[in-house]
Write a protein that holds these residues in place. Structure first.
Motif, short mmCIF file in Angstrom:
data_model
loop_
_atom_site.label_atom_id
_atom_site.label_comp_id
_atom_site.label_asym_id
_atom_site.label_seq_id
_atom_site.Cartn_x
_atom_site.Cartn_y
_atom_site.Cartn_z
N MET A 1 0.82 -1.20 0.00
CA MET A 1 0.00 0.00 0.00
C MET A 1 0.85 1.25 0.00
N ALA A 2 1.70 1.40 1.00
CA ALA A 2 2.39 2.68 1.22
C ALA A 2 3.19 3.09 -0.01
N LEU A 5 7.94 6.92 0.89
CA LEU A 5 7.88 7.76 2.09
C LEU A 5 8.14 9.23 1.78
N LEU A 8 5.28 11.41 1.40
CA LEU A 8 4.63 11.83 2.65
C LEU A 8 5.46 12.90 3.34
N TYR A 9 6.71 12.55 3.60
CA TYR A 9 7.57 13.48 4.35
C TYR A 9 8.36 14.37 3.40
N LEU A 14 8.46 18.84 6.40
CA LEU A 14 9.37 18.70 7.54
C LEU A 14 9.81 20.07 8.04
N HIS A 63 1.07 19.84 20.90
CA HIS A 63 2.09 18.89 20.47
C HIS A 63 1.46 17.79 19.65
N GLY A 64 2.25 17.25 18.77
CA GLY A 64 1.73 16.18 17.93
C GLY A 64 2.80 15.73 16.96
N CYS A 65 2.42 14.85 16.06
CA CYS A 65 3.37 14.33 15.09
C CYS A 65 3.64 15.37 14.01
N ALA A 66 4.57 15.05 13.13
CA ALA A 66 4.96 15.98 12.07
C ALA A 66 3.77 16.32 11.18
N ILE A 67 2.94 15.32 10.90
CA ILE A 67 1.80 15.55 10.01
C ILE A 67 0.82 16.54 10.64
N TYR A 122 -1.77 6.82 3.41
CA TYR A 122 -1.55 6.36 4.79
C TYR A 122 -2.82 6.56 5.61
N ARG A 125 -3.02 7.86 9.11
CA ARG A 125 -2.50 9.19 9.42
C ARG A 125 -3.45 10.32 9.02
#
Lengths: 149, 422
Positions: A1-2, A5, A8-9, A14, A63-67, A122, A125
């Motif tokens: 699937m993915a 990367l 995404l990033y 970033l 606060h949270g993830c990069a996404i 993803y 996400r």
């Protein structure tokens, strides 16, 4: 699937994660809401000042993830100066971009938000990417709290 | 048991060798696949373990040949189903060295085991002002039921703190025990930190004051030999799916005298001796606590899982996983930017870590692209995260089917995270 990367990033995402825009509290906020993603513990506190019906200023903390962080940063840039109706139209288009693979999208409306398009590959996400937008909607609707549940 | 024994595991002697582990891995069909083009590296065993062929076979054997309700029919299928269902109970009794199989209550899992005790024992024996002691490293399932009960009848929750390594402060615990303490309910092995708590000492101190102890063994029972009589606990609960059995089934073990004093937790069929409109006489244990048609296939599958673990040997499993954990901890500690969370001297196969440069969720996504399955988040232990002032960790949790090569793959995956996030 993915997919790859790097779709995404992307470097620019970033960069927004490292140095989020409008990462501050507002002195003169007229609306605010707190957003939670109970699955991962991400928290965002979003404040905005509506001048008549225009987003005069907007900022976020949390606060949270990069996404989720990059998405919140991009949100503040996208909606500043927009009418609340336009901001919700952006949310709608953004949501379609992440959930409807074949959708014909209004890229003029999306602008820089397009850099999050890779999230569609993803599914786990997507909630990270939409948390800030749900929080914005809750703030505008005067609801105070948003969750991705 | 019928056809379930077709795939009886091979016998083992001495410590587990690489060849043994290769052989064991072939018992787990799910491990043999590619994820995102890479061989699956399954390191999320604390969330749930994979199922070996004998467990899968025992469940399908029941549905293929014996499906029927238990304890009801006089027909042959019902007898077979009942025999296998009760054989599972006896296998579990033997596995934890319980005195009697009537003390083995089938529940849905650890969460239900804890809720059953809170609801039945707690409601009957706790009064306003009473205290329940838990540790600072509980899963939410050993916090929330007591809080709900606390609101209802006014009990107070006391929490044993722990040091930076993740070890309980036993002096603090001892000073909390008093005449208002009604129960000590502690996690055996922390799901977030890996710490193995000194349950026998905890029991000893509580019993000296006549206080019963409940043990959440969800994370320990797949990895350590457990003997409830040696441990001295009064209640012990665990989930089938974390010990290579199916989801939806678990066990509450309790001392018969305590269980006999407790009111039913749910009511309906199976748990009664006689019902009239005026009065109901409850069945004896374990049936008193097993209202309704139970998860028959689950219980049979769990029995098969226990037999599978016994065939390998819990001592052997513990030794192998301990060596693997030490290797992983060493490699992680040597990786720049990685901070291990949970470094207790006595701990199990949990490698929980934090990176300043990348959020746990982003790490999880990058590792998944490498075929590596880990858990990311607060692990239903938010107070533990708060203790270390971090929002989330990445948790690699080990099983006897994992290898040092898989740990090496994890480290390579973390190198990839560093490439992306710096």
């Amino acid at each position: 699937m993915a997919s790859d990367l790097s779709d995404l990033y992307q470097e620019i995402l970033l960069e927004h994660n490292r140095r989020p825009r409008n990462f501050r509290t507002l002195e003169d906020a007229t609306h605010h809401a707190d957003g939670f993603n109970p699955l991962c513990g991400d928290e965002i506190s979003l404040q905005l000042r509506l001048d008549e019906d225009t987003v005069g200023d907007v900022g976020f903390q949390g606060h949270g993830c990069a996404i989720s962080r990059a998405s919140a940063s991009l949100l503040t840039q996208a909606v500043k100066g927009a009418s609340s109706e336009d901001a919700m139209a952006m949310f709608n288009e953004f949501h379609r971009m992440l959930t409807e693979p074949e959708a014909e999208l209004n890229y003029d409306l999306l602008g820089d938000l397009e850099m999050l398009a890779g999230v569609i590959a993803y599914p786990t996400r997507i909630k990270c990417a939409v948390l800030a937008w749900h929080t914005l909607k809750a703030a505008m609707d005067g609801e105070g709290i948003a969750t991705t549940e | 048991m019928t056809a379930a024994t077709v795939n009886a595991p091979a016998s083992f002697s001495g410590p587990l060798t690489n060849d043994d582990v290769e052989r064991i891995r072939r018992d787990f069909p799910v491990l043999d696949q590619l994820i995102n083009g890479k061989p699956l590296v399954y390191l999320d065993n604390a969330a749930t373990t994979q199922k070996p062929r004998p467990v899968i076979d025992a469940i399908s054997n029941y549905y293929l040949h014996n499906n029927s309700n238990v304890h009801r029919g006089v027909h042959t299928l019902s007898q077979r189903a009942t025999d296998d269902y009760e054989a599972g109970r006896e296998a579990i009794r033997r596995f934890i060295n319980a005195p009697d199989s009537s003390e083995i209550i089938y529940v849905r899992g650890t969460t239900e085991g804890l809720n059953l005790v809170a609801s039945s024992y707690g409601r009957k024996f706790f009064r306003a002002g009473d205290e329940v002691i838990i540790t600072g490293m509980e899963h939410h399932s050993n916090i929330v039921p007591w809080q709900i009960l606390g609101k209802e009848i006014g009990i107070r929750l006391r929490v044993i703190p722990f040091n930076d390594q993740g070890e309980l402060l036993m002096d603090e615990y001892e000073s909390m025990l008093n005449e208002r303490t009604r129960l000590v309910s502690v996690v055996h092995q922390s799901n977030a930190l890996g710490t193995i708590n000194p349950v026998s000492s905890i029991v000893e101190l509580a019993h000296a004051r006549g206080i019963p102890v409940m043990v959440d063994a969800a994370q320990s029972i797949p990895h350590l030999p457990i003997d409830v009589q040696a441990m001295g606990a009064d209640f012990l609960t665990f989930s089938g799916h974390k010990m290579y059995g199916p989801t939806g089934i678990g066990v509450l073990w309790g001392r018969a005298d305590l269980l006999n004093d407790m009111p039913p937790y749910q009511s309906g069929g199976e748990m009664i001796r006689s019902v009239t409109y005026e009065e109901t006489i409850y069945s004896v244990i374990p049936h008193k606590f097993e209202a309704g048609t139970p998860d028959i296939a689950g219980a049979i599958g769990l029995g098969a899982a226990v037999e599978y673990l016994e065939a390998i040997g819990m001592d052997r499993i513990a030794a192998y996983e301990q060596a693997l954990m030490r290797y992983g901890a060493e490699r992680l500690a040597a990786t720049e930017g990685v901070r291990l969370i949970g470094t207790a001297e006595n701990r199990g196969g949990i490698l929980s870590f934090y990176m300043e440069s990348a959020h746990a969720h982003d790490i999880g996504t990058i590792l998944d692209a490498e075929g590596i399955a880990v858990r990311t988040g607060h692990h239903c232990a938010q107070p533990v995260m708060a203790r270390y002032e971090i929002p989330a960790t990445v948790r690699a949790s080990l099983s006897f089917y994992n290898t040092t090569e898989e740990i090496d793959t994890l480290i390579k995956g973390i190198d990839r995270v560093i490439e992306v996030f710096g």
